[in-house]
Design an enzyme around this catalytic site. Structure first.
Site, mmCIF file in Angstrom:
data_model
loop_
_atom_site.group_PDB
_atom_site.id
_atom_site.type_symbol
_atom_site.label_atom_id
_atom_site.label_comp_id
_atom_site.label_asym_id
_atom_site.label_seq_id
_atom_site.Cartn_x
_atom_site.Cartn_y
_atom_site.Cartn_z
ATOM 1 N N CYS A 96 1.090 -1.036 -0.128
ATOM 2 C CA CYS A 96 -0.157 -0.051 -0.013
ATOM 3 C C CYS A 96 0.577 1.167 0.037
ATOM 4 O O CYS A 96 2.205 1.147 -0.135
ATOM 5 C CB CYS A 96 -0.873 0.059 1.152
ATOM 6 S SG CYS A 96 -0.151 0.128 2.810
ATOM 7 N N ASN A 99 2.493 1.472 3.985
ATOM 8 C CA ASN A 99 2.646 0.347 4.827
ATOM 9 C C ASN A 99 2.471 0.602 6.298
ATOM 10 O O ASN A 99 3.390 0.100 7.161
ATOM 11 C CB ASN A 99 4.267 0.096 4.360
ATOM 12 C CG ASN A 99 4.592 -1.473 4.913
ATOM 13 O OD1 ASN A 99 5.716 -1.687 5.507
ATOM 14 N ND2 ASN A 99 3.620 -2.296 4.810
ATOM 15 N N SER A 122 5.492 -7.245 3.367
ATOM 16 C CA SER A 122 4.593 -6.168 2.857
ATOM 17 C C SER A 122 5.604 -5.025 2.584
ATOM 18 O O SER A 122 6.641 -4.976 3.108
ATOM 19 C CB SER A 122 3.711 -5.640 4.395
ATOM 20 O OG SER A 122 4.392 -5.373 5.455
ATOM 21 N N CYS A 170 -1.822 2.161 -3.902
ATOM 22 C CA CYS A 170 -0.624 2.806 -4.361
ATOM 23 C C CYS A 170 -0.590 2.909 -5.711
ATOM 24 O O CYS A 170 0.494 3.662 -6.318
ATOM 25 C CB CYS A 170 0.652 1.893 -3.901
ATOM 26 S SG CYS A 170 0.743 0.309 -4.377
ATOM 27 N N CYS A 174 2.809 1.258 -7.437
ATOM 28 C CA CYS A 174 3.216 -0.190 -7.231
ATOM 29 C C CYS A 174 4.000 -0.779 -8.427
ATOM 30 O O CYS A 174 3.599 -0.560 -9.656
ATOM 31 C CB CYS A 174 1.888 -0.800 -7.050
ATOM 32 S SG CYS A 174 1.162 -0.663 -5.537
#
Length: 218
Positions: A96, A99, A122, A170, A174
């Site tokens: 994300c 995080n 993650s 994101c 990402c």
């Protein structure tokens, strides 16, 4: 063990306690990755991991520990990418923006469900300063402790090592690599929510994680 210069700073510029802690961390990583990676690779990853946190940390006491944990994760990922380690377990990466909330809750649920049956990491495109305390509280209500987690960036090796990449908010930041299974979850950001709002998001994340875990055979 002689540590190589750190990118952006020198070892001599660090506090003496940090230098000692990092040397000890390098020695532990050398044992963990004996026969896989040599001292130069381990020290390079440890140094760059330290730099990831040093420039934005408000509390520096735990920087060497965070750097060691992050470097260990990255080295495990690199070993998978380079075919030096493959235990057959699926690898899932939750991403994300910061995080600090969604991806940390997803990680917590997935690890609780998977146990030793899978590997989960993650990361964030713009890592925050700390995990959202309301997310920690909401997860504790489910018996899952994420208080020891910390926001960190995604790295090239962690994305390449993953079998499934789950992104949450994101967007274009990402990473996308061919041959990966990608899932884009439209999950609200808990950053501006009260505890009830975070609970709602937590439950949404849990439902999605359970479906994901089933889809990878857990």
């Amino acid at each position: 063990m002689t540590l190589h210069p750190m990118p952006g700073r020198t070892w001599e510029s660090l506090h003496p306690d940090e230098r000692v802690a990092l040397r000890q961390a390098a020695a532990r990583l050398a044992v963990d990755f004996a026969g896989v990676y040599g001292a130069e690779t381990i020290e390079r990853f440890l140094a760059s991991s330290f730099d990831q946190f040093a420039d934005r940390a408000t509390v520096t006491k735990f920087l060497p520990l965070l750097a060691e944990r992050f470097a260990r994760q990255r080295l495990h990922a690199l070993a998978r990418v380079e075919g030096l380690h493959d235990d057959g377990r699926p690898v899932v990466l939750f991403l994300c923006t910061h995080n600090a909330g969604r991806s940390q809750m997803a990680l917590g649920f997935f690890q609780a469900l998977a146990g030793d049956g899978a590997v989960a990491w993650s990361g964030g495109s713009e890592p925050g300063m700390r995990v959202n305390p309301l997310a920690v509280t909401a997860m504790a209500e489910r018996g899952i402790d994420i208080s020891g987690e910390f926001p960190k960036p995604w790295t090239d090796e962690t994305v390449r090592a993953a079998d499934v990449v789950v992104s949450m908010g994101c967007g274009d930041a990402c990473p996308v690599f061919p041959g990966k299974r990608y899932e884009n979850w439209e999950v609200d950001d808990p950053a501006a929510e009260d505890l009830d709002g975070v609970r709602r998001i937590r439950d949404d994340v849990e439902r999605r994680v359970r479906l994901l875990a089933a889809s990878v055979g857990l």
